[in-house]
Design a protein around this motif. Structure first.
Motif, PDB file in Angstrom:
ATOM      1  N   LYS A   3       0.846  -1.202   0.000  1.00 59.19           N
ATOM      2  CA  LYS A   3       0.000   0.000   0.000  1.00 59.19           C
ATOM      3  C   LYS A   3       0.878   1.247   0.000  1.00 59.19           C
ATOM      4  CE  LYS A   3      -3.637  -2.219   2.717  1.00 59.19           C
ATOM      5  NZ  LYS A   3      -4.469  -2.143   3.913  1.00 59.19           N
ATOM      6  N   LYS A  65      -2.656   6.028   5.513  1.00 57.97           N
ATOM      7  CA  LYS A  65      -3.437   5.142   4.645  1.00 57.97           C
ATOM      8  C   LYS A  65      -4.785   5.799   4.390  1.00 57.97           C
ATOM      9  CE  LYS A  65      -1.226   1.036   6.610  1.00 57.97           C
ATOM     10  NZ  LYS A  65      -1.435  -0.220   7.369  1.00 57.97           N
ATOM     11  N   PHE A  68      -8.492   2.424   0.810  1.00 60.32           N
ATOM     12  CA  PHE A  68      -8.276   0.979   0.705  1.00 60.32           C
ATOM     13  C   PHE A  68      -8.948   0.501  -0.572  1.00 60.32           C
ATOM     14  CE2 PHE A  68      -9.947  -3.334   1.248  1.00 60.32           C
ATOM     15  CZ  PHE A  68      -8.765  -4.029   1.480  1.00 60.32           C
ATOM     16  N   TYR A 160      -1.665   5.033  -4.874  1.00 65.48           N
ATOM     17  CA  TYR A 160      -1.645   3.893  -3.956  1.00 65.48           C
ATOM     18  C   TYR A 160      -1.593   2.618  -4.793  1.00 65.48           C
ATOM     19  CZ  TYR A 160      -3.166   6.913  -0.069  1.00 65.48           C
ATOM     20  OH  TYR A 160      -3.266   7.890   0.888  1.00 65.48           O
TER      21      TYR A 160
END
Length: 448
Positions: A3, A65, A68, A160
């Motif tokens: 990631k 992060k 996702f 990402y």
């Protein structure tokens, strides 16, 4: 799972909006030479752009992060079918984002423009679906899912990377098999072009004695049961079960010819898989033989629940070979493997009457012991040429040659019929429907 790892600038990309703003600043600096009254406006514009750029960087990188993403894919893909895949994405940023998504699909699809644009609110989740249609069996390697995220300022994009390479096998058309299976169970095969065959006479397999209802054949009245019960009773019959149905697939060079991205071998494999499954649903036994210059796979006829998967796994690995079919070896294999009278469906291709003549002696021998059904392909491209009006001498020549080849196909059908061998001359896209229709017709007429 990977990631967005590595130095931050490796995943940093400048957007078109930023380049446009920089171009505007350059224009202002140029104009300032001719119009001194602009003063420090160009510098203010430039510094404002730098500040906005720093704000954009801070917004995108302050969260480690921010999103996702994951690819949703089945365990295996179905050849020549529309397979649905998806990309799940979730926004963990505290503001709205704009995302551009690239899914690195296998090189077999030769697509470089698979890009999805989407917008997400904070904590919003989305599943983006798309369709892939493979045309070759084998292993397909997928790469990463790459997501390019932009804040509301849209001056900078952060990339990402999610997932790691995964390999998905492409099997013969099991989706088509399931579709026909569901239609057969619900008795809706006619919706797919499957004809309902009228049963001629009665099957030899007795099922039960039941009360007479209007429409039952009076010839099936069971007079002994009628006398005992005091009301009309009739015998009920069902289609004969446990008959053997073998699909024999030719893997020689004659089956290498492509049609709409798929080889003739793949069409034969898909039709064989569906036919075997329908035969098992009709409580017959399905078997398989593949052949080229040597015998490939041999699956004895059976009706175990695992038989369909066994045939599917074998068909997945089959490939076209480049030599002619060894018909003598095929005949000896059929005699050794198939011990009782069976329906043998031979998938092959003939482009001329001479190619049939080389194999005809062996086909006649097989037909002495079994009900042989030869399935071969109509050349649709030649048919189009033969129906196209000729505009010049070259066109007349091409049209004549095309008509000759089309006529040869009809002669092949007549030659097989003359030797008591059934045949199907089918276009590749209609192969499955035509084969199942003939199988049901043969069962209805109790020819096996």
């Amino acid at each position: 799972m990977k990631k967005g790892s590595g130095l931050f600038y490796k995943n940093l990309f400048l957007t078109n909006r930023l380049f446009t703003a920089l171009g505007g600043c350059v224009v202002l600096f140029l104009l300032a030479f001719f119009f001194p009254w602009l003063g420090i406006i160009p510098e203010l514009a430039f510094y404002c752009l730098v500040v906005l750029m720093m704000m954009d960087l801070f917004m995108l990188y302050r969260v480690k992060k921010g999103i996702f993403a994951k690819r949703h894919a089945p365990e295996r893909l179905s050849n020549n079918d529309d397979n649905e895949l998806g990309i799940y994405i979730e926004n963990w940023y505290p503001f709205n984002i704009t995302a551009g998504i690239i899914d690195e699909i296998p090189i077999q699809f030769q697509k470089r423009d698979l890009w999805f644009d989407t917008e997400l609110k904070p904590q919003q989740r989305k599943l983006i679906n798309y369709i892939l249609r493979p045309t070759k069996r084998g292993e397909y390697e997928f790469g990463l899912v790459r997501v390019f995220v932009k804040s509301p300022l849209k001056l900078i994009s952060r990339r990402y990377n999610f997932g790691k390479g995964e390999t998905l096998p492409v099997y013969p058309s099991f989706l088509q098999m399931r579709k026909y299976e569901l239609m057969a169970i619900s008795d809706h095969l006619s919706e797919l072009g499957i004809k309902k065959m009228r049963r001629l006479g009665h099957s030899l397999e007795f099922e039960q004695v039941k009360n007479y209802v209007q429409g039952d054949d009076f010839r099936t009245i069971n007079w002994k049961a009628t006398a005992r019960r005091g009301s009309l009773m009739v015998n009920s019959y069902t289609d004969e079960k446990s008959q053997h149905v073998y699909c024999v697939i030719d893997k020689s060079r004659a089956m290498k010819m492509p049609f709409e991205g798929l080889s003739l071998l793949d069409y034969a494999i898909n039709a064989s898989l569906v036919l075997s499954n329908i035969a098992l649903l009709k409580e017959d036994k399905a078997g398989l033989i593949t052949v080229a210059e040597k015998i490939g796979a041999v699956v004895p006829a059976d009706r175990k629940p695992t038989q369909t998967n066994k045939i599917l796994e074998i068909l997945y690995k089959e490939k076209t070979r480049y030599l002619e079919t060894n018909m003598e070896l095929l005949y000896s294999t059929v005699r050794n493997v198939i011990k009782q009278r069976s329906l043998v469906v031979f998938f092959t291709n003939y482009e001329s009457i001479s190619s049939l003549q080389r194999q005809l002696p062996y086909l006649k021998r097989i037909a002495k012991f079994h009900l042989l059904l030869v399935v071969f392909f109509e050349n649709t491209e030649l048919k189009k040429l033969s129906e196209k009006p000729a505009a010049d001498v070259e066109g007349i020549y091409i049209k004549t040659i095309a008509e000759k080849f089309a006529y040869d196909k009809k002669l092949i059908v007549k030659e097989l019929a003359k030797n008591n061998i059934q045949s199907i001359l089918s276009t590749p896209q209609n192969l499955t429907v035509n084969t199942i229709n003939r199988y049901l017709e043969i069962k209805a007429k109790q020819r096996i």
